[in-house]
Enzyme design. Sequence first.
Site, PDB file in Angstrom:
ATOM      1  CG  ASP A 141       5.376   6.496   3.875  1.00 50.87           C
ATOM      2  OD1 ASP A 141       6.461   5.991   4.245  1.00 50.87           O
ATOM      3  OD2 ASP A 141       5.000   6.519   2.699  1.00 50.87           O
ATOM      4  CG  ASP A 197      10.044   3.810   5.061  1.00 50.12           C
ATOM      5  OD1 ASP A 197       9.481   2.696   5.098  1.00 50.12           O
ATOM      6  OD2 ASP A 197      10.262   4.422   4.001  1.00 50.12           O
ATOM      7  CD  GLU A 198       4.864   1.853   4.474  1.00 50.27           C
ATOM      8  OE1 GLU A 198       3.737   2.403   4.397  1.00 50.27           O
ATOM      9  OE2 GLU A 198       5.410   1.277   3.515  1.00 50.27           O
TER      10      GLU A 198
END
Length: 360
Positions: free
Chosen positions: A10, A105-106
Site C-alpha cells: 500500500d 496505489d495498492e
Amino acid sequence: MVGRKIIHVDMDAFYASVEQRDRPHLKGVPVIVGGPPHARGVVATCSYEARKYGIHSAMPSRRAFQLCPRAVFVRPRFEVYRAVSAQIMELFLEVTPLVEPLSLDEAYLDVTENNLQMTSATHIAQYILAEIKRRTGLTASAGVSNSKLVAKIASGHQKPNGLTVLPPDAVLPFLSGLKIGDLHGVGKVTEQTLQKHGFNTVADIQQSPIAELRGLLGRDRGTELYTMAHGEDERMVRPHRERKSIGSESTFEEDTEDIDTIFETLKREALSVVKTLNQKELVCRTVTIKWKTEDFQSRSKRYTFLEETADEDTLLRVTTKLFNEIEFSGPIRLIGMSVSHLEAPPLSKQLTWQDIDSYL
C-alpha cells in the site's frame, strides 16, 4: 492456506506524496489533494502532515481548511498518478504474475512461487519496498502473511514506510489486540451492535462461540466475522485484466424529442450498467452519457469523481445531473450511459453523493 505467502503493498499517502515529490517546496507541508474549500470540494487524500490535524479522505474541503488553515490544496493530477501506478505495477509483475490490484496505489501479490526465486516472503517485500523507493522516489508499506485478510491489516500497522510480517503462529495473537473496527469491512453499525453486547476487541470475538455472533448479526455476517477474527481467509489472489468501460445504450424505434421518454430510457440503461458494475465487483471513476441526433451526430457529457465508486444512488444522480445539463436542439435517435476508469474496489469507504456535493 498455511503454505501461502501473500504480500499486500500500500503506497503511503499516494496522491499527496506524488505532489510532494514533484514540488519540493511542499515537503513537510500539510498537503490536501482535492477540491478547493471555497468550491465545496472533497478531500481525495492528504499528506501525513495534514492527517495530524484530523483530516482524512472524503472530508469536505471546507472542514479540512477549518482544521488546518495553512494546508496547501492541490488539484488532483490523475494522469500523473496513473503513470506512477503503472511503474509500480510493472515492478510487481517482475516479481510474480499473481498480482491483484485493488486501486492505483495498492495490490496483493502471491509470492509463494515467484520470479525472483526467493523463498523468503519477507526478503521479497523488502526488495519491493526498496525498488519502489528507487524507481519512483516514493515510500510504501507492506504486510506479509498467509492470507489476503491478514496481509492487508498488517500493511497498515506500521505506516508510513513500514513492513509487518505475520507468520501463521503470530496471526491470532496479533489480531486479538485489535479493536473490532480494525477488521476490514466492519462498519460503525456492526461495531456498535457488538459493543452493546460486550464485544470490544477481536479477542472478545475469538473467545465467543460462533452461535452467539450468528444470533447477534445473522448467520452469514456472524460466520464471516468469526472467521475474520481467527484470521481465516481462503480467497485467492486474482489477477485480472482491467476492463476499460461498461456501457449500455438504446436506439429509439423513431427519433423523439419527448424528454420524459428520453430520460426514462437513459435511467433504464444506467440501472443496467450499475447492475453489471456490481456483478463484476468493480468500481468506476467516470460517468459518461452519450446521445445521437437525427443526423447521426454523436454527442456526450461526462463527469469524473475524485475517488472510485459503485454506489447506485451516486451514479444515478450524476447521470441525472448530466442529462439536465443537455440542451437538445432536435430529435434524438439514441441515448446511453457508460462508466469507465474501472478498478477492483478498495476496502476503504467509497464516495457517495453526499461526498461529491461540489458537483451540485
